[in-house]
Scaffold this motif. Sequence first.
Motif, short mmCIF file in Angstrom:
data_model
loop_
_atom_site.label_atom_id
_atom_site.label_comp_id
_atom_site.label_asym_id
_atom_site.label_seq_id
_atom_site.Cartn_x
_atom_site.Cartn_y
_atom_site.Cartn_z
N UNK A 40 0.96 -0.94 -0.37
CA UNK A 40 -0.20 0.14 0.35
C UNK A 40 0.96 1.56 0.12
N UNK A 41 0.62 2.21 -1.24
CA UNK A 41 1.55 3.21 -1.02
C UNK A 41 1.58 4.44 -0.01
N UNK A 42 0.65 4.00 1.05
CA UNK A 42 0.56 4.78 1.82
C UNK A 42 1.15 4.21 3.14
N UNK A 43 1.90 2.71 2.87
CA UNK A 43 2.70 2.16 4.11
C UNK A 43 3.59 2.69 3.63
N UNK A 44 4.24 3.62 2.28
CA UNK A 44 5.53 3.76 2.39
C UNK A 44 6.36 5.71 3.27
#
Length: 97
Positions: A40-44
């Motif tokens: 998930x890009x929000x976990x970057x």
Amino acid sequence: MSTKILLIVALAITVALSQHIVSESSRCLCQRVRARIVGNPSDIKNMEIFPPSNSCEDLEIIVNMNNGEQYCLDPKVKRIKEIIKKLRLKRSTTKDN
């Protein structure tokens, strides 16, 4: 006389081989790269971009995740190039303000 010539030839060969070994050893951070963002890009947490340098001739993109994992992206993939372009545009507009 022939001993001196052999010594010079041996020295020249040693120098040539050592130069080859130095140029072949890469100090790149990324040994393997991925073609897409994983998870998930929000976990970057952040992305680090390292331009080519004397120690590594490759552009390197390292993705750091919130859980501590990290991986490298392939800067030659079209989608990754687009992401980098957007990040650079965003960075240049925030610098201007």
